[in-house]
Design an enzyme around this catalytic site. Structure first.
Site, mmCIF file in Angstrom:
data_model
loop_
_atom_site.group_PDB
_atom_site.id
_atom_site.type_symbol
_atom_site.label_atom_id
_atom_site.label_comp_id
_atom_site.label_asym_id
_atom_site.label_seq_id
_atom_site.Cartn_x
_atom_site.Cartn_y
_atom_site.Cartn_z
ATOM 1 N N LYS A 114 52.410 31.691 3.738
ATOM 2 C CA LYS A 114 53.797 31.655 4.185
ATOM 3 C C LYS A 114 54.691 30.817 3.262
ATOM 4 C CE LYS A 114 53.942 29.602 8.107
ATOM 5 N NZ LYS A 114 54.747 28.367 7.991
ATOM 6 N N ARG A 123 57.767 27.284 16.717
ATOM 7 C CA ARG A 123 56.343 27.578 16.844
ATOM 8 C C ARG A 123 55.885 27.765 18.281
ATOM 9 N NH1 ARG A 123 54.154 23.568 12.322
ATOM 10 N NH2 ARG A 123 53.988 25.044 10.623
ATOM 11 N N ARG A 149 37.939 27.136 0.543
ATOM 12 C CA ARG A 149 38.672 26.094 -0.174
ATOM 13 C C ARG A 149 37.754 24.918 -0.501
ATOM 14 N NH1 ARG A 149 44.748 25.636 2.064
ATOM 15 N NH2 ARG A 149 43.782 24.734 3.903
ATOM 16 N N ARG A 197 36.484 19.999 2.593
ATOM 17 C CA ARG A 197 37.077 19.015 3.487
ATOM 18 C C ARG A 197 36.802 19.388 4.946
ATOM 19 N NH1 ARG A 197 43.206 19.122 2.300
ATOM 20 N NH2 ARG A 197 42.718 21.258 2.825
ATOM 21 N N ARG A 217 42.074 26.173 14.901
ATOM 22 C CA ARG A 217 43.486 26.185 14.504
ATOM 23 C C ARG A 217 44.096 27.563 14.691
ATOM 24 N NH1 ARG A 217 43.520 24.215 8.656
ATOM 25 N NH2 ARG A 217 45.534 25.208 8.419
#
Ligand SMILES: [Zn+2]
Length: 215
Positions: free
Chosen positions: A13, A88, A127, A160, A171
């Site tokens: 985004k 949101r 990631r 991480r 999430r």
């Protein structure tokens, strides 16, 4: 043109907001950035926000709406904006609508970048952070899976906590629960355009521009 950019974590985004901002020549208003700026400039709301954050609390919708209002009234937003990071939740959407009414703005659109959940999980769990230079990379996008393309050190990638599958799934779940009502709310007002968020940055960008021009 007034746009709200909407999309799940990992959908790209922020990247799209930046490109659209330069192509359409309208400012990218990231709520994170304008909040930091208000604190730095010590505006009345920035001061309030700082107090709240110093107590370790989240900035209320009321303060955030006020900071958005200050920003959107600025000269640089008079031809439009791309809002990123707000609303949101349904409550925020209702507060935002009230703000639009106060500012006498009727025409805005919400662009929803959609992507398959498994694809997002895959993207985000790939990631890795380099422990030497602290840059973050996606294993799909670098040549060697154990060599940092930035500082060239080897075998120093770590995953991480935030990028672990369980955290990411959670999430995405929270995102879906909060944002579904927002999408439904704006869909009733015929303000939502859906864009497939899978593909290269350029492909997605072309799709957004094509959809905007045909709306
Ligand atoms: Zn490195």
């Amino acid at each position: 043109m007034r746009l709200i950019l909407f999309g799940a974590p990992g959908v790209g985004k922020g990247t799209q907001a930046k490109i659209l901002s330069s192509k359409l020549n309208i400012p990218h208003i990231s709520t994170g950035d304008i909040l930091r700026q208000a604190v730095k400039d010590q505006t009345p709301l920035g001061k309030k926000a700082k107090e709240v954050m110093n107590r370790g609390e989240l900035v209320s919708d009321e303060i955030m709406i006020g900071i958005i209002k200050d920003t959107l009234q600025g000269e640089h937003c008079k031809n439009g904006f791309i809002l990123d990071g707000f609303p949101r939740t349904l409550e925020q959407a209702k507060a935002f609508d009230k703000l639009m009414k106060d500012l006498n703005i009727k025409d805005f659109l919400l662009i929803s970048l959609s992507a398959d959940e498994e694809e997002l999980v895959n993207r985000l769990t790939n990631r890795r952070q380099c422990q030497v230079c602290h840059n973050i990379f996606n294993l799909d996008e670098i040549k060697y899976s154990s060599k940092c393309p930035n500082c060239r050190s080897e075998n120093n990638f770590i995953q991480r906590e935030d990028d672990k599958e369980e955290v990411i799934r959670n999430r995405l779940k929270v995102y879906k629960e909060n944002t579904k009502p927002v999408l439904d709310y704006y869909e009733k007002q015929d303000k939502v355009i859906y864009v497939n968020g899978l593909g290269t940055i350029e492909e997605i960008n072309s799709r957004i521009l094509f959809t905007l021009h045909s709306k």
